[in-house]
Design a protein around this motif. Structure first.
Motif, PDB file in Angstrom:
ATOM      1  N   GLY A   1       2.069   1.393 -10.486  1.00 45.32           N
ATOM      2  CA  GLY A   1       1.708   1.097  -9.100  1.00 45.32           C
ATOM      3  C   GLY A   1       0.956  -0.207  -8.959  1.00 45.32           C
TER       4      GLY A   1
ATOM      5  N   ALA B   1       0.826  -1.211   0.000  1.00 46.51           N
ATOM      6  CA  ALA B   1       0.000   0.000   0.000  1.00 46.51           C
ATOM      7  C   ALA B   1       0.861   1.262   0.000  1.00 46.51           C
ATOM      8  N   VAL B   2       1.941   1.257   0.776  1.00 45.89           N
ATOM      9  CA  VAL B   2       2.838   2.419   0.805  1.00 45.89           C
ATOM     10  C   VAL B   2       3.490   2.612  -0.562  1.00 45.89           C
TER      11      VAL B   2
ATOM     12  N   LEU C   1      -3.215  10.478  -8.460  1.00 49.92           N
ATOM     13  CA  LEU C   1      -4.518  10.618  -7.829  1.00 49.92           C
ATOM     14  C   LEU C   1      -4.714  11.985  -7.180  1.00 49.92           C
ATOM     15  N   LEU C   2      -3.626  12.620  -6.776  1.00 52.91           N
ATOM     16  CA  LEU C   2      -3.728  13.894  -6.068  1.00 52.91           C
ATOM     17  C   LEU C   2      -3.620  15.117  -6.968  1.00 52.91           C
TER      18      LEU C   2
ATOM     19  N   PHE D   1       2.334   1.575  -3.499  1.00 49.97           N
ATOM     20  CA  PHE D   1       1.314   2.020  -4.446  1.00 49.97           C
ATOM     21  C   PHE D   1       1.024   3.504  -4.236  1.00 49.97           C
ATOM     22  N   GLY D   2       0.915   3.932  -2.988  1.00 49.40           N
ATOM     23  CA  GLY D   2       0.655   5.337  -2.709  1.00 49.40           C
ATOM     24  C   GLY D   2       1.780   6.243  -3.177  1.00 49.40           C
ATOM     25  N   ALA D   3       3.011   5.773  -3.025  1.00 52.49           N
ATOM     26  CA  ALA D   3       4.156   6.580  -3.451  1.00 52.49           C
ATOM     27  C   ALA D   3       4.222   6.707  -4.968  1.00 52.49           C
TER      28      ALA D   3
ATOM     29  N   GLY E   1       0.186   7.809  -6.107  1.00 52.61           N
ATOM     30  CA  GLY E   1      -0.373   8.936  -5.371  1.00 52.61           C
ATOM     31  C   GLY E   1      -0.393  10.248  -6.130  1.00 52.61           C
TER      32      GLY E   1
END
Length: 95
Positions: A60, A33-34, A44-45, A36-38, A41
């Motif tokens: 990701g 999860a970390v 998505l942001l 994928f977020g890195a 992210g």
């Protein structure tokens, strides 16, 4: 009654393996999860070009499962090979 013969594991060994499997799955999920977020992210942001967003999301989604599997395998192999300290509370058997 269960007799202790060479092929049977004791309750403590089964419990330790259950805990280790749970740890392997939870830590692998967190690592994936970390990662994928890195990687995904920013897509998505922030408002990025469509091609960059797709590329980041796909990278990701491709790397996260690999990290998940690698983490589970590494934890379980280390557990099976006896990577645990021989004395509780000590990090090195020679300490």
């Amino acid at each position: 009654m269960t007799s202790y013969d060479g092929g049977r594991r004791g309750q403590a060994e089964r419990d330790a393996m259950t805990v280790e499997i749970g740890y392997a799955l939870c830590s692998a999920l967190f690592a994936a999860a970390v990662l994928f977020g890195a990687v995904a992210g920013p897509a998505l942001l922030f408002e990025l070009p469509h091609t960059v967003e797709l590329l980041l999301l796909r990278i990701g989604l491709g790397v996260a499962p690999v990290v998940f599997v690698a983490r589970v395998i590494s934890v379980l192999v280390r557990f099976r090979s006896g990577g645990q300290p021989s004395q509780p509370g000590r990090t090195n058997p020679d300490s």
